[in-house]
Design an enzyme around this catalytic site. Structure first.
Site, PDB file in Angstrom:
ATOM      1  N   HIS A 139      -0.162   0.453 -10.095  1.00 19.35           N
ATOM      2  CA  HIS A 139      -0.929  -0.510  -9.296  1.00 19.35           C
ATOM      3  C   HIS A 139      -1.450  -1.633 -10.190  1.00 19.35           C
ATOM      4  O   HIS A 139      -2.640  -1.952 -10.198  1.00 19.35           O
ATOM      5  CB  HIS A 139      -2.079   0.176  -8.556  1.00 19.35           C
ATOM      6  CG  HIS A 139      -2.505  -0.577  -7.321  1.00 19.35           C
ATOM      7  ND1 HIS A 139      -3.063   0.036  -6.231  1.00 19.35           N
ATOM      8  CD2 HIS A 139      -2.434  -1.899  -7.005  1.00 19.35           C
ATOM      9  CE1 HIS A 139      -3.326  -0.870  -5.294  1.00 19.35           C
ATOM     10  NE2 HIS A 139      -2.955  -2.044  -5.746  1.00 19.35           N
ATOM     11  N   GLU A 156      -2.706   8.111  -4.563  1.00 20.56           N
ATOM     12  CA  GLU A 156      -2.912   7.195  -5.677  1.00 20.56           C
ATOM     13  C   GLU A 156      -4.280   7.458  -6.292  1.00 20.56           C
ATOM     14  O   GLU A 156      -5.271   7.494  -5.553  1.00 20.56           O
ATOM     15  CB  GLU A 156      -2.818   5.752  -5.196  1.00 20.56           C
ATOM     16  CG  GLU A 156      -2.815   4.728  -6.326  1.00 20.56           C
ATOM     17  CD  GLU A 156      -2.553   3.310  -5.847  1.00 20.56           C
ATOM     18  OE1 GLU A 156      -3.405   2.432  -6.156  1.00 20.56           O
ATOM     19  OE2 GLU A 156      -1.544   3.063  -5.159  1.00 20.56           O
ATOM     20  N   ARG A 196       0.860  -1.186   0.000  1.00 23.99           N
ATOM     21  CA  ARG A 196       0.000   0.000   0.000  1.00 23.99           C
ATOM     22  C   ARG A 196       0.896   1.236   0.000  1.00 23.99           C
ATOM     23  O   ARG A 196       1.907   1.288   0.697  1.00 23.99           O
ATOM     24  CB  ARG A 196      -0.906   0.025   1.236  1.00 23.99           C
ATOM     25  CG  ARG A 196      -2.120  -0.901   1.143  1.00 23.99           C
ATOM     26  CD  ARG A 196      -3.110  -0.397   0.104  1.00 23.99           C
ATOM     27  NE  ARG A 196      -4.332  -1.184   0.047  1.00 23.99           N
ATOM     28  CZ  ARG A 196      -4.532  -2.212  -0.767  1.00 23.99           C
ATOM     29  NH1 ARG A 196      -3.550  -2.619  -1.566  1.00 23.99           N
ATOM     30  NH2 ARG A 196      -5.688  -2.858  -0.788  1.00 23.99           N
TER      31      ARG A 196
END
Length: 337
Positions: free
Chosen positions: A296, A277, A248
Site C-alpha cells: 500500500h 491488510e 481497495r
C-alpha cells in the site's frame, strides 16, 4: 459527478473532482478550522494561505481538517466536541473507514475527501505494476538462476479495462496512451470518459472482461463493490490476463484470487492493496509466483503531503466564501464516496 484535469501547482496536474456540482448539504458557515489529530505545519500553512484561521477544537470551530485515516474514532470524538462544524476534510480518496460518520452527520456536515488529489503517484504505480506483470517481473525478481525460456508480452496494442472513472483512472489512461492501447472504462454512468475508446456501465462488466489483457481496479470501495472480482468474474478473464488493484483490497476476493492464480485462470496479479491488510506473514499470496505485492505504497507520505495541502488550500478557499461553490472531492453520502 464530473471530473476534469487542469494545470496544477508545483508542476503537478491538478485533478478537480465534482467542481460545480450541487452540494449534498447546505453550504457550511465559515469560521475557525481545527487541524487534527495534531496540526501539521504544511497543512496549517495551506489554510492560512487561503485566508483561513487555524484554531484549537472548540465550540466556535466550523471546519476540521482530519489527517489520520486510521483513526475514525478520533474524528467521531472531535465532532462530538464541536457541534458547530459544517465541513470536514478527510485525508484519503477512500472514505470507507469513515462511512458511519458520513452516514450519521452527512445531513448537516459537508465531507470532502482527497479523491483525485493523489492521481499522479497512484496512476504511476499502476502503470509500473502493469508493465511488471506483462514482463513477468514477479518471476524474474525471485529467480536465482538464468532463465532460458523466453516469456513476457508488450503493452503496446493491448486491450486495457479500467474499472472506475475517478482521477486515478483518468491519469492512468493518460499515461498508457503512448502505448496505443484500446481502453474500455467501466463506471456507474454511461457518460464518456476522456481518453477511453469505450465507456460502459457496471452492469456490462461481465461482457467486457473476456476481451481484456489488463484489468485495472480503480473503483471506490462501497457495499455494492465489495468482492467485485470474485471467483465467477475472475473466471471470465483471459488465461493470459493481468489484474492490477490500486484501489481497495476488498474489491477483490483474496481466496478466489489465490485459486485463480494457482489454477492458471489468470496469468498474474499486481496488488498494492489486499484483504486483509496488512497481508499477514505466511499468507499464500506471498509465495504465489503469479503475484506482485507492494505494501500500500502507491502514494507515500512524502508524495501526498503537498498534494493534500493543495486540496486543503482549495477547499479552505471554498469554505470561506460561504456560498458552497468551489469545493472539490465532495463526498456523496448516498454513493459512499
Amino acid at each position: 459527478m464530473s471530473t476534469t484535469v487542469a494545470a496544477g501547482t508545483r508542476g503537478h496536474r491538478a485533478v478537480v473532482t465534482d467542481a460545480g456540482a450541487p452540494l449534498p448539504v447546505d453550504p457550511p458557515e465559515a469560521g475557525p478550522i481545527a487541524i487534527l489529530p495534531s496540526a501539521a505545519e504544511l497543512h496549517a500553512d495551506a489554510v492560512r494561505e487561503a485566508g483561513g484561521t487555524v484554531g484549537d477544537l472548540g465550540d466556535d470551530t466550523r471546519g476540521i481538517v482530519w489527517l489520520d485515516a486510521r483513526d475514525p474514532d478520533g474524528l467521531e470524538t472531535a465532532l462530538g466536541r464541536a457541534p458547530a462544524v459544517g465541513w470536514v476534510q478527510l485525508p484519503f480518496a477512500g472514505v470507507d473507514a469513515f462511512a458511519h460518520l458520513i452516514e450519521q452527520h452527512g445531513d448537516r456536515v459537508l465531507f470532502t475527501s482527497a479523491k483525485g488529489a493523489y492521481a499522479e503517484p497512484v496512476a504511476e504505480h499502476a502503470l509500473a505494476l502493469t508493465l511488471a506483470t506483462l514482463r513477468v517481473l514477479q518471476k524474474r525478481a525471485r529467480a536465482t538462476s538464468w532463465a532460458t525460456e523466453p516469456e513476457g508480452v508488450s503493452l503496446y496494442g493491448r486491450n486495457v479495462l479500467v474499472v472506475g472513472a475517478g482521477g486515478i483512472a483518468l491519469e492512468y489512461i493518460r499515461l498508457v496512451a503512448p502505448f496505443e492501447v484500446a481502453v474500455t472504462v467501466v463506471r456507474r454512468s454511461s457518460e464518456a470518459v476522456p481518453g477511453a475508446d469505450r465507456t460502459v456501465t457496471t452492469d456490462e462488466l461481465d461482457d467486457v472482461l473476456p476481451d481484456a489483457d489488463v484489468v485495472v481496479v480503480a473503483a471506490a470501495m462501497t457495499t455494492g463493490t465489495a468482492k467485485l472480482f470474485d471467483a465467477r468474474r475472475l473466471s471470465l478473464m483471459k488465461p493470459s490476463a493481468r489484474l492490477v488493484n490500486i484501489a481497495r483490497g476488498g474489491l477483490v476476493d483474496t481466496d478466489a484470487l489465490v485459486t485463480a492464480l494457482r489454477d492458471g485462470t489468470i496469468a498474474a496479479a499486481a496488488l498494492d492493496v489486499t484483504d486483509p491488510e496488512p497481508l499477514p506473514d505466511g499468507h499464500p499470496l506471498w509465495d504465489e509466483p503469479g503475484a506482485i505485492i507492494t505494501p500500500h505504497q502507491a502514494d507515500t507520505p512524502d508524495m501526498v503531503a503537498p498534494l493534500l495541502a493543495e486540496r486543503v488550500r482549495a477547499n479552505t478557499a471554498a469554505f470561506l466564501t460561504g456560498s458552497g461553490s468551489g469545493f472539490v472531492g465532495v463526498v456523496d453520502p448516498v454513493a459512499g464516496y
